[in-house]
Design a protein around this motif. Sequence first.
Motif, PDB file in Angstrom:
ATOM      1  N   MET A  95      14.092 -16.143 -71.618  1.00 27.02           N
ATOM      2  CA  MET A  95      14.556 -14.770 -71.434  1.00 27.02           C
ATOM      3  C   MET A  95      15.043 -14.227 -72.786  1.00 27.02           C
ATOM      4  O   MET A  95      15.901 -14.827 -73.425  1.00 27.02           O
ATOM      5  N   PRO A  96      14.505 -13.100 -73.224  1.00 26.29           N
ATOM      6  CA  PRO A  96      14.927 -12.543 -74.512  1.00 26.29           C
ATOM      7  C   PRO A  96      16.358 -12.013 -74.442  1.00 26.29           C
ATOM      8  O   PRO A  96      16.863 -11.650 -73.378  1.00 26.29           O
ATOM      9  N   PHE A  97      16.983 -11.998 -75.609  1.00 28.31           N
ATOM     10  CA  PHE A  97      18.345 -11.494 -75.690  1.00 28.31           C
ATOM     11  C   PHE A  97      18.358  -9.993 -75.469  1.00 28.31           C
ATOM     12  O   PHE A  97      17.461  -9.280 -75.897  1.00 28.31           O
ATOM     13  N   ALA A  98      19.391  -9.513 -74.796  1.00 29.64           N
ATOM     14  CA  ALA A  98      19.576  -8.075 -74.621  1.00 29.64           C
ATOM     15  C   ALA A  98      19.941  -7.479 -75.977  1.00 29.64           C
ATOM     16  O   ALA A  98      20.474  -8.161 -76.849  1.00 29.64           O
ATOM     17  N   THR A  99      19.646  -6.226 -76.151  1.00 26.19           N
ATOM     18  CA  THR A  99      20.008  -5.547 -77.391  1.00 26.19           C
ATOM     19  C   THR A  99      21.523  -5.558 -77.529  1.00 26.19           C
ATOM     20  O   THR A  99      22.229  -5.136 -76.619  1.00 26.19           O
ATOM     21  N   PRO A 100      22.017  -6.065 -78.665  1.00 27.96           N
ATOM     22  CA  PRO A 100      23.476  -6.131 -78.834  1.00 27.96           C
ATOM     23  C   PRO A 100      24.082  -4.735 -78.954  1.00 27.96           C
ATOM     24  O   PRO A 100      23.463  -3.814 -79.482  1.00 27.96           O
ATOM     25  N   SER A 101      25.298  -4.607 -78.476  1.00 24.98           N
ATOM     26  CA  SER A 101      26.014  -3.332 -78.575  1.00 24.98           C
ATOM     27  C   SER A 101      26.351  -3.051 -80.030  1.00 24.98           C
ATOM     28  O   SER A 101      26.427  -3.971 -80.853  1.00 24.98           O
ATOM     29  N   PRO A 102      26.590  -1.785 -80.360  1.00 25.63           N
ATOM     30  CA  PRO A 102      26.999  -1.463 -81.733  1.00 25.63           C
ATOM     31  C   PRO A 102      28.262  -2.220 -82.160  1.00 25.63           C
ATOM     32  O   PRO A 102      28.347  -2.676 -83.299  1.00 25.63           O
ATOM     33  N   LEU A 103      29.220  -2.377 -81.259  1.00 26.97           N
ATOM     34  CA  LEU A 103      30.444  -3.094 -81.593  1.00 26.97           C
ATOM     35  C   LEU A 103      30.150  -4.558 -81.900  1.00 26.97           C
ATOM     36  O   LEU A 103      30.683  -5.133 -82.845  1.00 26.97           O
ATOM     37  N   ARG A 104      29.270  -5.166 -81.125  1.00 25.18           N
ATOM     38  CA  ARG A 104      28.912  -6.561 -81.368  1.00 25.18           C
ATOM     39  C   ARG A 104      28.222  -6.701 -82.725  1.00 25.18           C
ATOM     40  O   ARG A 104      28.459  -7.650 -83.463  1.00 25.18           O
ATOM     41  N   ARG A 105      27.384  -5.726 -83.082  1.00 20.45           N
ATOM     42  CA  ARG A 105      26.711  -5.760 -84.390  1.00 20.45           C
ATOM     43  C   ARG A 105      27.718  -5.623 -85.535  1.00 20.45           C
ATOM     44  O   ARG A 105      27.627  -6.322 -86.539  1.00 20.45           O
TER      45      ARG A 105
END
Length: 77
Positions: free
Chosen positions: A1-11
């Motif tokens: 399962m591919p990773f979900a797009t990280p949130s801006p805060l997580r980036r």
Amino acid sequence: MPFATPSPLRRVFAQRVRAERKRLGISQEELADRAQVHRTFVGAVERAETNISIDNIGRISDALGVNAADLMVSPSE
């Protein structure tokens, strides 16, 4: 399962952790040792692949010697 797009805060958090670690001149493994987390976890954090807990945010910020809140603010802000 591919990773979900990280949130801006997580980036932002990922970028700040990496920048602070490099500023200190330490490896991911050294940061992991200081923070008492697994070395692969630090890599996942720096790639914004994991949704980190507040406890681990505290461990990593302490290991880097910075305020946890500072790791969640883009340097340009």
